[in-house]
Scaffold this motif. Structure first.
Motif, short mmCIF file in Angstrom:
data_model
loop_
_atom_site.label_atom_id
_atom_site.label_comp_id
_atom_site.label_asym_id
_atom_site.label_seq_id
_atom_site.Cartn_x
_atom_site.Cartn_y
_atom_site.Cartn_z
N ASN A 117 20.94 -6.59 9.81
CA ASN A 117 21.47 -7.54 10.63
C ASN A 117 20.65 -8.47 11.56
OD1 ASN A 117 23.86 -8.86 11.74
ND2 ASN A 117 24.22 -7.09 13.27
N MET A 118 21.14 -9.42 12.15
CA MET A 118 20.22 -10.21 12.96
C MET A 118 21.27 -11.12 13.66
SD MET A 118 19.09 -12.95 9.85
CE MET A 118 18.68 -14.14 10.97
N ASP A 119 20.61 -11.70 14.77
CA ASP A 119 21.18 -12.77 15.53
C ASP A 119 21.52 -14.02 14.68
OD1 ASP A 119 21.64 -12.08 18.39
OD2 ASP A 119 19.48 -11.44 18.28
N GLU A 120 22.65 -14.64 14.71
CA GLU A 120 22.59 -15.76 13.72
C GLU A 120 21.52 -16.80 13.75
OE1 GLU A 120 26.34 -19.11 12.78
OE2 GLU A 120 26.24 -18.04 14.74
N GLN A 133 28.60 -8.70 12.67
CA GLN A 133 28.79 -7.26 13.20
C GLN A 133 27.76 -7.15 14.39
OE1 GLN A 133 27.75 -4.81 9.73
NE2 GLN A 133 25.81 -4.21 10.42
N LEU A 134 28.00 -6.16 15.18
CA LEU A 134 27.21 -5.69 16.19
C LEU A 134 26.31 -4.54 15.94
CD1 LEU A 134 26.80 -6.04 19.27
CD2 LEU A 134 28.45 -4.01 19.60
N THR A 135 25.01 -4.77 16.08
CA THR A 135 23.93 -3.56 16.08
C THR A 135 23.71 -2.96 17.57
OG1 THR A 135 22.73 -4.69 14.22
CG2 THR A 135 21.72 -3.11 15.27
N ARG A 136 23.86 -1.53 17.35
CA ARG A 136 23.74 -0.59 18.65
C ARG A 136 22.27 -0.18 18.58
NH1 ARG A 136 28.46 0.44 21.28
NH2 ARG A 136 30.28 -0.53 20.19
N ASN A 137 21.74 0.06 19.79
CA ASN A 137 20.55 0.68 19.81
C ASN A 137 20.53 2.22 19.40
OD1 ASN A 137 18.12 1.87 20.97
ND2 ASN A 137 17.61 0.04 22.13
N PRO A 138 19.84 2.84 18.48
CA PRO A 138 19.84 4.27 18.13
C PRO A 138 19.63 5.17 19.32
CG PRO A 138 18.60 2.96 16.38
CD PRO A 138 18.73 1.79 17.58
N ARG A 139 18.91 4.45 20.26
CA ARG A 139 18.29 5.59 21.45
C ARG A 139 19.49 5.77 22.67
NH1 ARG A 139 14.42 7.14 18.07
NH2 ARG A 139 12.58 5.93 17.85
N ASP A 140 20.33 4.70 22.41
CA ASP A 140 21.53 4.53 23.48
C ASP A 140 22.74 3.77 22.74
OD1 ASP A 140 23.47 4.04 25.42
OD2 ASP A 140 22.04 4.32 26.88
N ARG A 141 23.75 3.99 22.30
CA ARG A 141 24.66 3.33 21.62
C ARG A 141 25.30 2.38 22.35
NH1 ARG A 141 22.37 6.71 18.59
NH2 ARG A 141 23.40 7.21 16.38
N GLU A 142 25.17 2.29 23.70
CA GLU A 142 25.76 1.44 24.71
C GLU A 142 24.75 0.18 24.96
OE1 GLU A 142 29.15 1.72 24.88
OE2 GLU A 142 28.83 3.31 23.85
N ARG A 143 23.43 0.26 24.46
CA ARG A 143 22.81 -0.68 24.64
C ARG A 143 22.11 -1.58 23.43
NH1 ARG A 143 20.48 -0.02 29.81
NH2 ARG A 143 21.45 1.85 30.74
N ILE A 144 21.71 -2.59 23.70
CA ILE A 144 21.40 -3.86 22.74
C ILE A 144 20.05 -3.25 21.99
CG2 ILE A 144 22.07 -5.59 23.77
CD1 ILE A 144 19.09 -6.28 24.62
N ALA A 145 20.06 -3.58 20.52
CA ALA A 145 18.88 -3.00 19.86
C ALA A 145 17.70 -4.20 19.92
CB ALA A 145 19.16 -2.91 18.34
N GLY A 147 16.52 -8.36 19.69
CA GLY A 147 16.78 -9.28 18.67
C GLY A 147 15.43 -10.40 18.64
N SER A 148 15.85 -11.25 17.57
CA SER A 148 16.96 -11.21 16.66
C SER A 148 16.78 -10.39 15.47
CB SER A 148 16.63 -12.65 15.99
OG SER A 148 15.79 -13.16 15.44
N SER A 149 15.50 -9.69 15.34
CA SER A 149 15.46 -8.63 14.18
C SER A 149 15.88 -7.27 14.56
CB SER A 149 13.90 -8.45 13.81
OG SER A 149 13.24 -9.89 13.54
N GLY A 150 16.97 -7.23 15.41
CA GLY A 150 17.73 -6.00 15.81
C GLY A 150 17.83 -5.27 14.62
N GLY A 151 18.47 -5.27 13.47
CA GLY A 151 18.79 -4.79 12.34
C GLY A 151 17.78 -3.92 11.91
N SER A 152 16.83 -4.75 11.78
CA SER A 152 15.52 -4.07 11.05
C SER A 152 14.89 -3.08 12.05
CB SER A 152 14.40 -5.36 10.82
OG SER A 152 14.89 -5.84 9.78
N ALA A 153 14.79 -3.17 13.29
CA ALA A 153 14.35 -2.35 14.16
C ALA A 153 15.08 -1.21 14.45
CB ALA A 153 13.87 -2.95 15.61
#
Length: 473
Positions: A117-120, A133-145, A147-153
């Motif tokens: 996933n990625m920012d459009e 879809q929304l990507t959540r941070n694996p360290r804290d699901r209530e926070r952003i991962a 971007g824009s390469s948030g899905g890869s990270a």
């Protein structure tokens, strides 16, 4: 131990020793993704059948033989979707060719696992701008991962991928790497081919690796770097053996500390972790030198003129005619154009197209775009002057740890300012990397990663990785 938690380098040794098979790795990742990705949202699509087939026939003599890699969903891979996180390409487009980096991964024996996933169209700093879809941070699901390469990270951080590729136009590899606690490397402009990358801002975009270790970043960069006749901006220069540089240490090196990157607006705990990392490098034999990059304050304004201007041109090809979103029953050609783009593009993409078209329009070109290009030259010269004094530069990656989801949903300017520490590298065309250097406790008790940014001169990835390895915790 689960294979999904391992690294490229460790898995390669196990594969060569015959302790595991490449199919074992794919199966382990598939199980991890099925169990946890619904909570994180790292992947947009998977090709597990194709991955298992490729793994079964993997040539283990190749550098990446049998190792699964995830791709950001703006990098073309033959026969796979390439949505760019947009409704415009959600249906009606399947990649008819491989990007150069995709082909090089295949040639190195890698197994393509899925699309992240990625920012459009790579426009964003949180992966909240994805239309899919929304990507959540694996360290804290209530926070952003990030971007824009948030899905890869997020995929790498959550052990849903061993490694991944992302793209970086203004920090889009380094910032999510920092927020998720992984390694993210932006190569120099021209080091890695952009052929097959869906263009956002052509003079700024670069493809690079997101990995669990610096060693893995070197291995992956080795596979994708090098000249390409299909990309006129890709330089025909030798590619060093990056892995050879990793153990050389930093003794005798001069590392710059730019005062502009440690001033007002930097979270005190972020600053403390970055300064502690710099001290560790000093203890390892490096000399810390205070430097100045005086035009840093103009980087955000410069970037948000140049990048949208290039985006408005690049995205003009998405018109509802040849592929992608096409409006139903248009009244005429103009109606087809307007409605297809209105229905297909999200708010942030529209915002940047409008801004870019404005700064390129008659009467405003000289006042905005032309002036921004002149300031870009000054920013590049700042780095050239600095690298006349030091071998590499140390800074934070982001002013603060990952923010909460939706925290600045109605404040795009705040999002733009969050990239202030990473934009300069893209404007100057130099290489940069984010390496985890600590964590900050959130109010809920979760540990939020902090990244150390290391910057090195154009085409000096060997130096960059050498310092990164020494800084790695």
């Amino acid at each position: 131990m689960s294979l999904s938690t391992s690294t490229l380098s460790a898995l390669r040794k196990q594969l060569v020793a015959g302790e595991i098979t490449a199919v074992d790795i794919v199966d382990d990742l598939a199980s991890a993704i099925a169990a946890r990705d619904s909570d994180i949202g790292a992947y947009l699509s998977l090709d597990l059948e194709g991955a298992r087939a490729a793994a079964a026939g993997a040539d283990l003599s190749l550098p990446l033989g049998g190792l699964p890699i995830a791709l950001k969903d703006n990098i073309n891979a033959l026969g796979q979707p390439c949505t760019c996180g947009s409704r415009f390409l959600e249906t009606g487009y399947t990649a008819p060719y491989d990007a150069t980096v995709t082909r090089r991964l295949r040639d190195a024996g890698a197994v393509l696992l899925g699309r992240t996933n990625m920012d459009e169209f790579a426009m964003g700093s949180a992966t909240e701008n994805s239309a899919l879809q929304l990507t959540r941070n694996p360290r804290d699901r209530e926070r952003i991962a990030g971007g824009s390469s948030g899905g890869s990270a997020a995929a790498v951080a959550a052990d849903l991928a061993i490694a991944a590729l992302g793209s970086d136009t203004g920090g889009s590899i380094r910032q999510p790497a920092s927020h998720c606690g992984v390694v993210g490397l932006k190569p120099s402009y021209g080091r890695v081919s952009r052929y097959g990358l869906v263009a956002f801002a052509s003079s700024l975009d670069q493809i690079g690796p997101l990995t669990k270790t610096v060693e893995d970043a070197a291995l992956l960069l080795q596979a994708i770097a090098g000249p390409d006749i299909r990309d006129s901006t890709c330089l025909d220069v030798p590619v060093p053996d990056y892995s050879e540089e990793l153990g050389k240490g930093v003794a005798g090196m001069r590392l710059g500390i730019p005062k502009e990157y440690f001033g007002e607006g930097i979270d005190p705990q972020v600053r403390a972790h970055v300064e502690a990392a710099a001290k560790r490098l000093e203890t390892a034999g490096a000399e810390l030198v205070e430097i100045s990059l005086p035009h840093t304050e103009h980087a955000v304004a410069t970037y948000y003129i140049i990048a949208p201007a290039e985006a408005s041109s690049n995205l003009s090809r998405f018109d509802g005619i040849r592929y992608g979103k096409r409006a139903e029953a248009p009244a005429d050609l103009l109606d087809l154009y307007c409605r297809s783009r209105e229905e297909g593009f999200g708010p942030e993409v529209k915002r940047r197209i409008i801004l870019g078209t404005y700064v390129l329009s008659s009467g405003y070109y000289d006042a905005y775009y032309s002036r921004a290009q002149k300031v870009r030259t000054l920013i590049r010269k700042d780095f050239e002057t600095a690298f006349g004094q030091v071998d590499a530069i140390l800074t934070p990656v982001a002013p603060a740890p990952a923010r909460k989801l939706g925290e600045f949903a109605d404040d795009p300017l705040h999002e733009y300012l969050s990239d202030i520490l990473t934009l300069g590298a893209n404007l100057a065309g130099i290489c940069g990397i984010s390496v985890p250097c600590g964590s900050v406790a959130s109010e809920s008790g979760t540990q939020l990663p902090v990244g150390l940014q290391i910057l090195a001169p154009h085409l000096a990835e060997a130096t960059l990785l050498r310092v990164a390895k020494a800084a790695e915790l």
